[in-house]
Design an enzyme around this catalytic site. Structure first.
Site, short mmCIF file in Angstrom:
data_model
loop_
_atom_site.label_atom_id
_atom_site.label_comp_id
_atom_site.label_asym_id
_atom_site.label_seq_id
_atom_site.Cartn_x
_atom_site.Cartn_y
_atom_site.Cartn_z
CE LYS A 116 -13.06 -10.28 -75.20
NZ LYS A 116 -12.13 -9.64 -74.28
CD GLU B 112 -17.62 -14.83 -79.53
OE1 GLU B 112 -18.21 -14.38 -78.55
OE2 GLU B 112 -17.12 -14.11 -80.43
CG HIS C 252 -8.00 -9.67 -83.92
ND1 HIS C 252 -9.11 -10.03 -84.65
CD2 HIS C 252 -7.15 -10.72 -83.99
CE1 HIS C 252 -8.95 -11.25 -85.12
NE2 HIS C 252 -7.77 -11.70 -84.73
NE ARG D 66 -10.82 -0.25 -72.16
CZ ARG D 66 -10.81 -0.16 -73.48
NH1 ARG D 66 -11.08 1.00 -74.05
NH2 ARG D 66 -10.57 -1.20 -74.24
#
Length: 681
Positions: free
Chosen positions: A122, A206, A241, A298
């Site tokens: 990430k 973040e 999540h 994907r």
């Protein structure tokens, strides 16, 4: 990625469950033979029986079977498969596996190695997107992984923040941190979960947006420099999540914003030389600004909603692109038609923090499939939901010409989905889909938390209609059962086969107790005759009903109760599992339990007891020792099961008398973990 420029005659599917079955269906339609792979737990699985051939990989744990790249490659070579479709999860985003396919001259039905590596971290992905001028959420994605450096970045941004594993996905290794005081515990837990799930505990942090929507763009690229986006999906409704209900197209989306996000998604894909199906995920803020979150290299679990609104088979697109063909359509040939929803049917207990459930699917009856209703599943009646894999039973996908009609399709289909043997989230999904704020499109990623009481019916809702309905259903179903017993018995006129509550010179009374939201409601049902039919006077012994007597008539047709309450006619879909009765109404599901008479047995409580494992799993960490004094809700142990961490907490203040497991031990569900003495009041 090997490009053949000729369609494959045989492919291997390096996955299991519903996605393996989904790929097999398209391959079969295209005349392509399929090879399945399986573990001990999946020897009799649906995907194995659907495929033309199947190869055994190893024991049930995925790390000993589905994650063994060399064994998967060997299976492909043994069967002569020219390509491997990885599905999602397992090896689908594993660059080493993709490279191994390339070395063995086997086509990997997915993106090239470089694209997987670019998006596999990430942090690296953020750097690439920043260079490509794709908007990013403020955050720290650096190499210095010391807790002090990452915490300083969080402090500087201001709380709340989101900690994320750079190699993560599916909500693993992710924690919301709401204050500086929570940082240390959250950081340790996120790293531990990331290490367990991905073998990599590298973290990023973040700024956490408090009212964002999760909107993702489906992109497709071929080997001829063509790229398109197949519009967007809104995946904002999530728990832990992980997505719960997805829809396409996204609501409240202007054509201008759709185009901006679509073009940014293509820019993201081109920045890494992408090929095949990919999803670029964005956070969409309330002011219309959007930020790159990650790219999944994907096919996504929620791809069917895109298929239904575009009329395209995305697995077929994957196969054609992997074989070297051009994209089947250009951007101006793609259009949105109608609206689609996908609801994920899980074996889990929403009332117990969505704890995954295991068991046998003793009864499984999905809704009937049609042009409006689709069910993607990898299980059949009689199959086990095991501890080894994700507990998703199926994906329920519906389509209609607009959102309102599609939502009606979804709620109706949920009432028709009947499962017995494991706890599921079907009632939760129905309550969510009928929640007024969901209907009104007042949705962001915190939706479930914000509307918890409404979705779970934790507020004391008025049961003026629902309790009489449930009570009448009990009486009518008992009568139906007695009627059948009479037919089957040697003496159909025996009084033991009657349920009319007949008493000599007395009213015909039934007395039952129904529980709802942990409250018991004693109910008296008096059976009356009026002409040629019976009617019932129902009284509920509870202050909320103030002595009211309800006049009811009704009948059961299949799984529908048709009822007249004081002259008002309505109906409810009924689902019954033993003594548990669920009424599906337009305003949600109402769950009742038929309380059986207490036979006088009592439990003796000497303040001694044990805490048991909620399911089979692995002990990750033991946080206490024999003799420790603990306080209520103090974490005692952390278990990992079904791809999730579960923290075992102290039920009250007390002392640990003994500890029976250590880190790394396998634990059977129901096993005693610690012996515990509660502190007396």
């Amino acid at each position: 990625m090997t490009i053949s420029n000729k369609m494959f005659s045989k492919i291997l599917i390096a996955n299991r469950g519903e996605i393996a079955c989904r790929v097999i269906k398209t391959a079969r339609k295209m005349g392509i033979r399929t090879v399945a792979v399986y573990s001990d737990a999946d020897a009799n699985a649906l995907h194995v029986s659907m495929a033309d051939e199947a190869v055994y990989l190893g024991p049930s744990p995925s790390r000993e079977s589905y994650l063994l790249s060399e064994k998967v490659i060997a299976a492909a070579k043994k069967t002569g498969a020219q390509a491997i479709h990885p599905g999602y999860g397992f090896l689908s985003e594993n660059a080493d596996f993709c490279r191994l396919c390339q070395q063995e001259n086997i086509t990997f039905i997915g993106p090239p190695v470089g694209a997987i590596e670019a998006m596999g971290s990430k942090s690296a992905a953020k750097a690439i997107m920043e260079k490509a001028q794709v908007p990013l959420v403020p955050g720290y994605h650096g190499d210095d992984q010391s807790e002090a450096v990452i915490k300083k970045a969080a402090d500087d941004m201001g709380y709340p923040v989101l900690l994320k594993a750079t190699a993560g996905g599916g909500g693993k290794g992710m924690r919301q941190i709401w204050s500086e005081a929570e940082f240390a515990d959250g950081f340790a837990a996120a790293k531990r979960e990331a290490k367990s799930s991905f073998g990599d505990d590298t973290m990023l942090v973040e700024k956490y947006l408090t009212q964002p929507r999760h909107v993702e763009i489906q992109v497709f690229c071929d080997n001829h420099d063509n790229a398109v986006y197949l519009f967007e999906r809104d995946c904002s409704v999530q728990r832990r999540h992980q997505k719960v209900i997805e829809e396409a197209p996204a609501f409240k989306m202007s054509e201008q914003l759709r185009a901006q996000m679509g073009e940014s998604a293509i820019k993201s894909a081109k920045a890494i030389g992408y090929r095949g199906a990919g999803t670029v995920e964005f956070l969409l803020d309330v002011d219309g600004s959007f930020y790159f979150m990650e790219m999944n290299t994907r096919l996504q679990v929620e791809h069917p909603v895109t298929e239904l609104i575009t009329g395209q088979d995305l697995v077929e697109w994957q196969l054609r692109v992997a074989a070297g063909e051009k994209l089947p359509k250009s951007q101006d040939q793609l259009a949105i038609h109608g609206h689609a929803f996908e609801a994920r049917i899980y074996a889990e207990d929403p009332n117990n923090d969505f704890l995954p459930a295991t068991g046998t699917l003793n009864f499984l009856q999905p809704p009937e499939e049609s042009q409006h209703v689709r069910v993607d599943t990898g299980v059949r009646q009689g199959d086990d939901v095991s501890v080894y894999y994700d507990p998703m039973i199926a994906k329920l996908i519906v389509w209609d010409e607009n959102r309102e009609k599609a939502l009606q399709r979804l709620t109706k289909a949920l009432t028709e989905y009947q499962i017995d043997g494991v706890t599921t989230n079907i009632d939760f999904l129905y309550n969510l889909a009928t929640c007024q704020s969901f209907v009104d499109q007042e949705i962001d990623t915190g939706f479930i938390e914000k509307h918890h009481d409404e979705i779970f019916h934790d507020d004391q809702v008025t049961l003026n209609d629902e309790l009489p309905m449930a009570a009448l259903y009990v009486v009518l179903s008992q009568a139906e059962q007695a009627k059948q017993q009479a037919v089957d018995s040697a003496d159909p006129h025996s009084p033991w086969n009657q349920t009319s509550a007949w008493r000599l010179n007395e009213a015909h009374l039934h007395k039952i107790t129904l529980a709802h939201n942990e409250l018991d409601y004693p109910i008296t049902i008096e059976q009356k005759r009026g002409g040629t039919s019976s009617y019932y006077l129902i009284s509920i012994d509870h202050p909320a009903f103030n002595g009211k007597v309800t006049d009811c008539q009704g009948r059961i047709e299949n799984n529908t109760l048709k009822i007249s309450i004081d002259g008002y006619q309505s109906q409810a879909t009924i689902s019954r599992n033993g003594d548990n009765i669920s009424l599906y109404r337009p305003n949600g599901v109402f769950n009742f339990t038929l309380v059986r008479p207490d036979c006088g047995l009592t439990d003796l409580d000497d303040n001694h007891g044990g805490l048991t494992a909620p399911m089979n799993g692995t002990m990750v960490s033991v946080l206490v020792s024999k003799g420790d004094k603990v306080t209520k809700d103090q974490p005692l142990m952390i278990m990992e099961a079904m791809k999730m961490e579960h923290t075992i907490k102290a039920p009250s203040d007390g002392e640990i008398d003994d500890v029976f497991y250590q880190a790394g031990d396998m634990v059977d569900g129901g096993s005693e973990l610690v012996k515990f003495t509660a502190m007396e009041d």
